[in-house]
Design a protein around this motif. Structure first.
Motif, PDB file in Angstrom:
ATOM      1  N   ARG A 134      36.920  60.847  39.597  1.00 44.63           N
ATOM      2  CA  ARG A 134      36.439  62.203  39.887  1.00 44.63           C
ATOM      3  C   ARG A 134      36.551  63.135  38.695  1.00 44.63           C
ATOM      4  NH1 ARG A 134      38.780  63.411  46.032  1.00 44.63           N
ATOM      5  NH2 ARG A 134      37.369  61.962  47.115  1.00 44.63           N
ATOM      6  N   HIS A 138      33.543  61.923  36.527  1.00 43.29           N
ATOM      7  CA  HIS A 138      32.744  62.825  37.379  1.00 43.29           C
ATOM      8  C   HIS A 138      31.916  62.061  38.401  1.00 43.29           C
ATOM      9  CE1 HIS A 138      33.975  65.915  34.552  1.00 43.29           C
ATOM     10  NE2 HIS A 138      33.439  65.205  33.549  1.00 43.29           N
ATOM     11  N   THR A 140      31.687  61.220  42.310  1.00 42.64           N
ATOM     12  CA  THR A 140      32.176  61.735  43.595  1.00 42.64           C
ATOM     13  C   THR A 140      31.312  61.188  44.726  1.00 42.64           C
ATOM     14  OG1 THR A 140      30.775  63.698  43.375  1.00 42.64           O
ATOM     15  CG2 THR A 140      33.054  63.869  42.572  1.00 42.64           C
ATOM     16  N   GLY A 141      31.715  61.532  45.955  1.00 32.62           N
ATOM     17  CA  GLY A 141      30.930  61.160  47.122  1.00 32.62           C
ATOM     18  C   GLY A 141      30.913  59.658  47.347  1.00 32.62           C
ATOM     19  N   VAL A 144      31.698  56.717  44.733  1.00 34.79           N
ATOM     20  CA  VAL A 144      33.049  56.204  44.479  1.00 34.79           C
ATOM     21  C   VAL A 144      33.199  54.804  45.059  1.00 34.79           C
ATOM     22  CG1 VAL A 144      35.504  56.535  44.995  1.00 34.79           C
ATOM     23  CG2 VAL A 144      34.080  58.489  44.340  1.00 34.79           C
TER      24      VAL A 144
END
Length: 391
Positions: A134, A138, A140-141, A144
């Motif tokens: 994260r 970077h 996310t959501g 991952v």
């Protein structure tokens, strides 16, 4: 004999102190701790890179898109977590070794600890990997999940790997500990053997000096009434001989040095036997530099004179020879005395037994001392040792 054994006892204590075997908790310096951490990090880094390479190759073979930077970073996170736990596991392995009478209890302790530590390490690794994805990459959501399994599945799978890792660390520590103990014992045994060899040399000297003094002073006393110059020469030879013996500290010296010592001894004996003692030497010049046990030839020469030449007025020839035989050095001392009776058993006296013991300590089975009868007359003593041209 007692001073020599006392010297060995002091040497043993010094060796044990030097090896830290007299202190259960040796002092650990900050440099040692730093070095240990560096070794741990390097070891787990190599393991992490190997597993990362394996995972990347498998995904490539399956046709999946692979980000090798992310895959490698996530793999290293897992192994660096175990790098942090490694000192703790090693400490437990040291405190509860898998040996001894309490081995069952120690196995139970390690089992409980591994079942606790593996899930904790897995949870730690999961959240560290999640944070890495994260905040560094970077991601996310749902993206991952491309790199991490769901929490429950991921922790369960990595806990099983953690159990194996825990026992691997314990096993490696035990193996290194056994190896270190074995090497320390081997080193101590070698040093003790050297101490014992020095003790044998000192013991031989302690037997040598009184014998020389008794016989030589008796001869000097007789010569003082017959030939003062000869008595003075004998005193000088005796002083040189004792000085050489006392100055000798090495277990091995060159053959030339050993022959010089024997020569001084024979000067004294020739004064006693006058013209009857004839010494013949057959020593190749290229063997003068080889190393032989110190005070090895003198007991053989003394034995030949005492049991051969001195008991027969017709005897008087003493031969000292050296030669190479099958890559080894053979030192021979032979007399023309009456020799042993046919069928009799040749016995080793104190001096020859001492020499044979020192040969065993210095060379093991590579050396020998033989005592044989001549062809109907005389006796021959033969020392066989490995060829050594330098230390």
């Amino acid at each position: 004999m007692v001073p020599a054994l006392g010297h060995v006892s002091v040497g043993v204590s010094a060796i044990l102190r030097a090896r830290g075997l007299t202190h259960p908790l040796p002092h650990t310096t900050s440099g040692t701790v730093r070095k240990k951490w560096i070794l741990i990090l390097c070891a787990w880094t190599m393991v992490g890179l190997l597993f990362a390479a394996q995972g990347i190759v498998v995904e490539k073979v399956q046709g999946a898109h692979v980000n090798w930077v992310i895959e490698g970073a996530l793999e290293l996170v897992w192994w660096y977590v175990w790098a942090a736990y490694t000192p703790l596991v090693m400490g437990l392995a040291k405190r509860f070794p898998l040996t001894g009478p309490r081995v069952v209890l120690h196995i139970a302790i390690h089992t409980i600890t591994s079942l606790t530590m593996a899930p904790v390490a897995s949870v730690t690794q999961y959240f560290l990997s999640l944070g890495l994805l994260r905040f560094v990459f970077h991601i996310t959501g749902t993206d991952v999940l491309h790199f991490l399994s769901p929490f429950g599945v991921g922790v369960l799978f990595m806990s099983f790997t953690g159990l194996l890792t825990y026992w691997l660390v314990v096993g490696l520590y035990q193996s290194m500990h056994f190896y270190q103990v074995a090497m320390e014992r081997q080193t101590i045994a070698a040093q003790l053997e050297t101490q014992l060899s020095h003790a044998e040399l000192e013991n031989l000297k302690s037997q040598l000096h009184p014998h020389f003094l008794f016989n030589s002073l008796h001869t000097i006393g007789i010569l003082m009434q017959e030939d003062v110059d000869a008595a003075g020469h004998l005193l000088v030879s005796l002083g040189d001989l004792l000085r050489m013996a006392l100055a000798q500290r090495e277990n091995e010296i060159t053959l030339q040095s050993e022959l010089e010592f024997v020569g001084k001894y024979l000067e004294i004996e020739q004064t006693r036997f006058h013209d009857r003692l004839k010494v013949h030497m057959d020593i190749p010049p290229d063997l003068l530099g080889v190393y032989v046990p110190s005070l090895a030839l003198q007991p053989l020469v003394e034995n030949a004179i005492k049991h051969g030449i001195s008991v027969d007025s017709t005897a008087g020839r003493l031969e000292i020879a050296a030669k190479l035989h099958n890559g080894r050095v053979r030192l021979c001392v032979r007399d023309d005395g009456p020799g042993p009776a046919p069928g009799s058993l040749l016995r080793f006296g104190v001096g020859l037994t001492n020499v044979r013991s020192r040969l065993k300590q210095l060379y093991g089975d590579e050396a020998s001392l033989e005592l044989t009868g001549g062809d109907g007359r005389g006796c021959e003593a033969i020392i066989t040792i490995p060829l050594r041209n330098s230390h």
